[in-house]
Design a protein around this motif. Structure first.
Motif, short mmCIF file in Angstrom:
data_model
loop_
_atom_site.label_atom_id
_atom_site.label_comp_id
_atom_site.label_asym_id
_atom_site.label_seq_id
_atom_site.Cartn_x
_atom_site.Cartn_y
_atom_site.Cartn_z
N LEU A 28 0.84 -1.20 0.00
CA LEU A 28 0.00 0.00 0.00
C LEU A 28 0.88 1.25 0.00
O LEU A 28 1.90 1.30 0.69
CB LEU A 28 -0.93 0.00 1.22
CG LEU A 28 -1.93 -1.16 1.27
CD1 LEU A 28 -2.73 -1.13 2.56
CD2 LEU A 28 -2.86 -1.14 0.06
N LYS A 146 -1.84 -4.27 9.01
CA LYS A 146 -2.34 -4.29 7.63
C LYS A 146 -3.81 -3.89 7.58
O LYS A 146 -4.25 -3.21 6.65
CB LYS A 146 -2.14 -5.66 7.00
CG LYS A 146 -0.68 -5.98 6.70
CD LYS A 146 -0.54 -7.34 6.09
CE LYS A 146 0.93 -7.62 5.81
NZ LYS A 146 1.11 -8.92 5.14
N SER A 150 -5.18 -0.71 5.55
CA SER A 150 -6.21 -0.88 4.51
C SER A 150 -7.35 0.10 4.72
O SER A 150 -7.88 0.67 3.77
CB SER A 150 -6.76 -2.31 4.53
OG SER A 150 -5.78 -3.21 4.11
#
Length: 181
Positions: A28, A146, A150
């Protein structure tokens, strides 16, 4: 600062979390940047490095009521003086052990009216100030950043800065790198 005894711990915990956040290997395009000079406003920004979109955050380490990823209340309070800082969109509060993150959006606090409370300080007197409260907050474990990252990608893409971004839409849930539902 109402609790100068916590200042160095605040700075150390923020640096530790920033390093953890930036070390996540999830592909990301996010980076957390903290300010090297105290501005008495916000503590840093989270930036999408592809789009340049960002959200400013306030950092706290909670030495009371938030331990081992468990917050003792159903409602989270925030100082009105922090809510008034329009550049801040996000509150990040780590637990005493620095293993979990309590996350709330300033937009959600604005839905409540400020109430007067008496708060503890490092001094012999208590602080009388206004706070707002929200039940819209989420706890993310450091061991699985994570999920937090996200959520931030969804926030910066949709420009939605409230609790509705905490849970992904069912169509975007993945298991073992494959979309389900």
């Amino acid at each position: 600062m109402k609790r100068p005894s916590m200042y160095q711990r605040h700075e150390d915990s923020l640096l530790k979390f920033t390093n953890l956040f930036n070390a996540v290997k999830d592909g990301l395009p996010l980076v957390m940047q903290i300010y090297q000079t105290e501005n008495y406003r916000d503590d840093g920004v989270i930036v999408n490095t592809k789009t340049g979109k960002r959200v400013a955050f306030d950092w706290e380490i909670r030495d009371k009521y938030f331990s081992n990823g468990k917050f003792q209340f159903k409602e989270l309070r925030q100082f009105e003086r922090k809510i008034k800082k329009e550049e801040i969109g996000l509150s990040l509060q780590c637990d005493r052990e620095e293993t979990a993150l309590l996350v709330a959006w300033h937009e959600d606090w604005l839905l409540s009216d400020p109430i007067p409370v008496k708060l503890s300080t490092d001094y012999k007197w208590s602080e009388h100030n206004l706070v707002r409260s929200t039940r819209h907050f989420k706890i993310y474990l450091y061991s699985d950043l994570k999920i937090f990252r996200s959520m931030l990608v969804r926030v910066l893409k949709s420009e939605t800065y409230n609790h509705t971004v905490f849970d992904p839409p069912a169509s975007s849930i993945t298991v073992n790198d494959k979309k389900v539902v």
